[in-house]
Enzyme design. Structure first.
Site, short mmCIF file in Angstrom:
data_model
loop_
_atom_site.label_atom_id
_atom_site.label_comp_id
_atom_site.label_asym_id
_atom_site.label_seq_id
_atom_site.Cartn_x
_atom_site.Cartn_y
_atom_site.Cartn_z
CG HIS A 76 -25.45 -14.19 -58.36
ND1 HIS A 76 -26.24 -15.31 -58.31
CD2 HIS A 76 -24.71 -14.31 -59.48
CE1 HIS A 76 -25.99 -16.06 -59.36
NE2 HIS A 76 -25.06 -15.48 -60.08
CG ASP A 86 -26.32 -18.80 -61.91
OD1 ASP A 86 -25.41 -18.42 -62.67
OD2 ASP A 86 -27.25 -18.07 -61.57
CD GLU A 123 -28.20 -14.49 -61.52
OE1 GLU A 123 -27.48 -14.63 -62.50
OE2 GLU A 123 -29.02 -15.34 -61.17
CD GLU A 124 -28.99 -10.97 -64.50
OE1 GLU A 124 -29.91 -10.72 -65.31
OE2 GLU A 124 -28.04 -11.70 -64.75
#
Length: 138
Positions: A76, A86, A123-124
């Site tokens: 991502h 991240d 990302e999620e």
């Protein structure tokens, strides 16, 4: 719903009953019990189900001998929670691989299998939510 360890600590400390088996224990500095306990919790959830535009970047190098066999590498690219730390550790690898493959392609090299490099947004699915009354994604 996932909660922070800071929010979980008082809840876990309030549990009584038998001590949890080793495989159930986490890393917090407390004795883990199975329960029950006397504490009552009211969890209020708020969701924003608005549609958001996300952007995925996909690069494809067709395979010369086995084009229907794919090698996929990706990560991502959004980093709104912990900033750049991240996604950058994963994306730097994908980008360096893209650079190296580009160099090989310029030299006439062709992969036997199809290579797909991906950088995806959102990302999620659970992270496309509302943060402190502000929209996390626009």
């Amino acid at each position: 719903m996932p909660i922070s360890y800071g929010d979980a600590m008082p809840l876990l400390k309030a549990l009584r009953g038998p001590i949890a088996p080793e495989t159930w224990k986490g890393a917090l500095p407390l004795t883990y019990h199975i329960g029950p306990g006397q504490l009552k919790v009211h969890l209020k959830l708020s969701f924003d189900w608005s549609l958001r535009t996300i952007r995925d970047v996909i690069a494809k190098i067709n395979g010369s001998e086995f084009p229907n066999e794919w090698i996929i590498q990706g990560n991502h690219h959004d980093g709104w929670v912990n900033g750049a730390e991240d996604p950058i550790s994963g994306m730097v690898t994908v980008l360096e691989e893209a650079r190296a493959l580009g160099t090989l392609l310029k030299q006439g090299w062709k992969p036997k299998r199809t290579i797909i490099l991906a950088a995806w947004d959102g990302e999620e699915p659970g992270l496309l939510a509302q943060l402190n009354g502000r929209t996390a994604r626009k």
